[in-house]
Design an enzyme around this catalytic site. Structure first.
Site, short mmCIF file in Angstrom:
data_model
loop_
_atom_site.label_atom_id
_atom_site.label_comp_id
_atom_site.label_asym_id
_atom_site.label_seq_id
_atom_site.Cartn_x
_atom_site.Cartn_y
_atom_site.Cartn_z
N GLU A 65 0.75 -1.00 0.12
CA GLU A 65 -0.25 0.09 -0.01
C GLU A 65 1.04 1.48 0.01
O GLU A 65 0.84 2.24 -0.21
CB GLU A 65 -0.86 0.10 1.18
N VAL A 128 8.77 -3.39 5.97
CA VAL A 128 9.08 -4.34 5.98
C VAL A 128 8.55 -5.02 5.48
O VAL A 128 7.73 -6.15 5.85
CB VAL A 128 10.20 -4.47 7.53
N LEU A 129 9.32 -5.86 4.86
CA LEU A 129 9.51 -7.37 4.25
C LEU A 129 10.01 -8.60 4.16
O LEU A 129 11.54 -8.58 4.09
CB LEU A 129 9.30 -7.27 2.58
N ILE A 130 9.37 -9.73 4.73
CA ILE A 130 10.28 -10.51 5.36
C ILE A 130 10.04 -11.68 4.58
O ILE A 130 9.09 -11.98 4.41
CB ILE A 130 11.06 -11.03 6.82
N GLU A 133 7.24 -18.27 2.67
CA GLU A 133 7.57 -19.65 2.24
C GLU A 133 6.83 -19.03 0.59
O GLU A 133 6.35 -20.50 -0.48
CB GLU A 133 6.99 -20.60 2.47
N THR A 134 5.91 -18.30 0.23
CA THR A 134 4.75 -17.92 -0.91
C THR A 134 6.29 -17.19 -1.83
O THR A 134 6.67 -16.99 -1.16
CB THR A 134 4.01 -17.66 -0.25
N HIS A 136 5.02 -14.92 -2.39
CA HIS A 136 4.46 -12.98 -1.77
C HIS A 136 5.38 -11.65 -1.79
O HIS A 136 5.41 -11.04 -2.63
CB HIS A 136 3.99 -12.26 -1.23
N1 RBF Z 1 3.24 -6.57 4.24
C1 RBF Z 1 4.52 -5.96 4.32
O1 RBF Z 1 4.75 -5.25 4.41
N2 RBF Z 1 5.43 -6.95 4.60
C2 RBF Z 1 5.59 -8.93 4.98
O2 RBF Z 1 6.49 -9.63 4.77
C3 RBF Z 1 4.31 -8.76 3.87
N3 RBF Z 1 3.70 -10.25 3.70
C4 RBF Z 1 2.91 -10.49 3.28
C5 RBF Z 1 3.16 -12.09 3.17
C6 RBF Z 1 1.81 -12.71 2.59
C7 RBF Z 1 1.43 -14.17 2.12
C8 RBF Z 1 0.68 -11.36 2.21
C9 RBF Z 1 -0.81 -12.03 1.66
C10 RBF Z 1 0.60 -10.07 2.39
C11 RBF Z 1 1.94 -9.70 3.27
N4 RBF Z 1 1.63 -8.34 3.05
C12 RBF Z 1 3.47 -8.07 3.57
C13 RBF Z 1 0.81 -7.11 3.10
C14 RBF Z 1 0.91 -6.87 1.62
O3 RBF Z 1 2.40 -6.22 1.80
C15 RBF Z 1 -0.55 -5.77 1.53
O4 RBF Z 1 -0.64 -5.37 2.42
C16 RBF Z 1 -1.79 -6.95 0.57
O5 RBF Z 1 -1.10 -7.97 0.52
C17 RBF Z 1 -2.67 -6.25 0.39
O6 RBF Z 1 -2.88 -5.73 -0.57
#
Ligand code: RBF
Length: 214
Positions: A65, A128-130, A133-134, A136
């Site tokens: 977002e 923060v993206l970690i 397993e998928t 995403h």
């Molecule tokens: N958002 C993050 O900011 N960091 C993450 O590590 C992260 N991992 C996600 C993993 C999955 C399986 C999903 C479905 C969403 C994740 N999101 C994460 C949320 C994503 O950025 C977003 O807010 C949602 O997908 C709604 O649009």
């Protein structure tokens, strides 16, 4: 002791943030790490002289977002400026008697505080993206980084890339200064705060046709 050639060299110039308005927009996924990064960014903004009243903080659910939030906040800050300029006209009513402004205007000039409304000089997008397993992680990293770059080029407003793309919890903890396994780490949020002040200052100067002398 290990030595490395990697990393950011500190700028020799100390940038003055006292006249800058900075937005931070952060995701809420992986909140403890986010909190540390936001604190690091805010501390450095303040150290550079950015006034607390000129730091706007918004949150969104996840990193995906962030681009829309940055884009809308940048354009919204221009609208805010437009409306405060109208307010300063102190009741001048360019509409007819049916104009909604006709009833809301008091004729009293807006308070001086309204002058602090100015477009954002920079926006820091923090997420923060970690890796899980998928797929995403890959999709979000790729689309968010491209979109944030596009926004800064399209708007001319610096968008600081405050998105950690970590392969493990440990990587994220180290890069947010929280540390793990005896390693103190480094809070990259601090670098993002400084980058926002530096880029905000540069863009203002470049906009006035002033460039560093050689
Ligand atoms: N958002 C993050 O900011 N960091 C993450 O590590 C992260 N991992 C996600 C993993 C999955 C399986 C999903 C479905 C969403 C994740 N999101 C994460 C949320 C994503 O950025 C977003 O807010 C949602 O997908 C709604 O649009």
């Amino acid at each position: 002791m290990t030595s490395t050639i990697k990393g950011l060299v500190k700028s020799e110039t100390k940038y003055d943030g006292s006249d800058l308005r900075i937005a931070i927009v952060h995701a809420r996924w992986n909140k403890s790490i986010i909190d540390s990064l936001v604190t690091g960014a805010v501390n450095k903004l303040k150290e550079a002289g950015v006034k607390e009243s000129n730091i706007v903080i918004e949150t969104v659910p996840g990193s995906f977002e962030l681009p829309l939030a940055c884009s809308r906040m940048i354009s919204g800050s221009h609208i805010q400026v437009g409306s405060s300029v109208t307010d300063l006209l102190g009741g001048l009513n360019f509409g007819g008697p049916t104009s909604p402004k006709a009833t809301s205007r008091t004729g009293t000039p807006a308070p001086a505080a309204a002058l602090s409304n100015q477009p954002f000089d920079a926006v820091i997008a923090i997420g923060v993206l970690i890796k899980g397993e998928t797929m995403h992680f890959e999709y979000i990293c790729e689309s968010v980084s491209h979109a944030l770059m596009k926004i800064q080029l399209d708007t001319g407003v610096p968008v600081i890339f405050g998105v950690l793309t970590a392969l493990s919890d440990d990587q994220a903890l180290e890069r947010s200064g929280l540390g793990r396994n005896g390693k103190p780490g480094h809070n990259h949020g601090e670098d993002w705060g400084l980058a926002a002040v530096e880029m905000g200052s540069h863009v203002r100067r470049w906009g006035e046709g002033k460039f560093a002398s050689t």
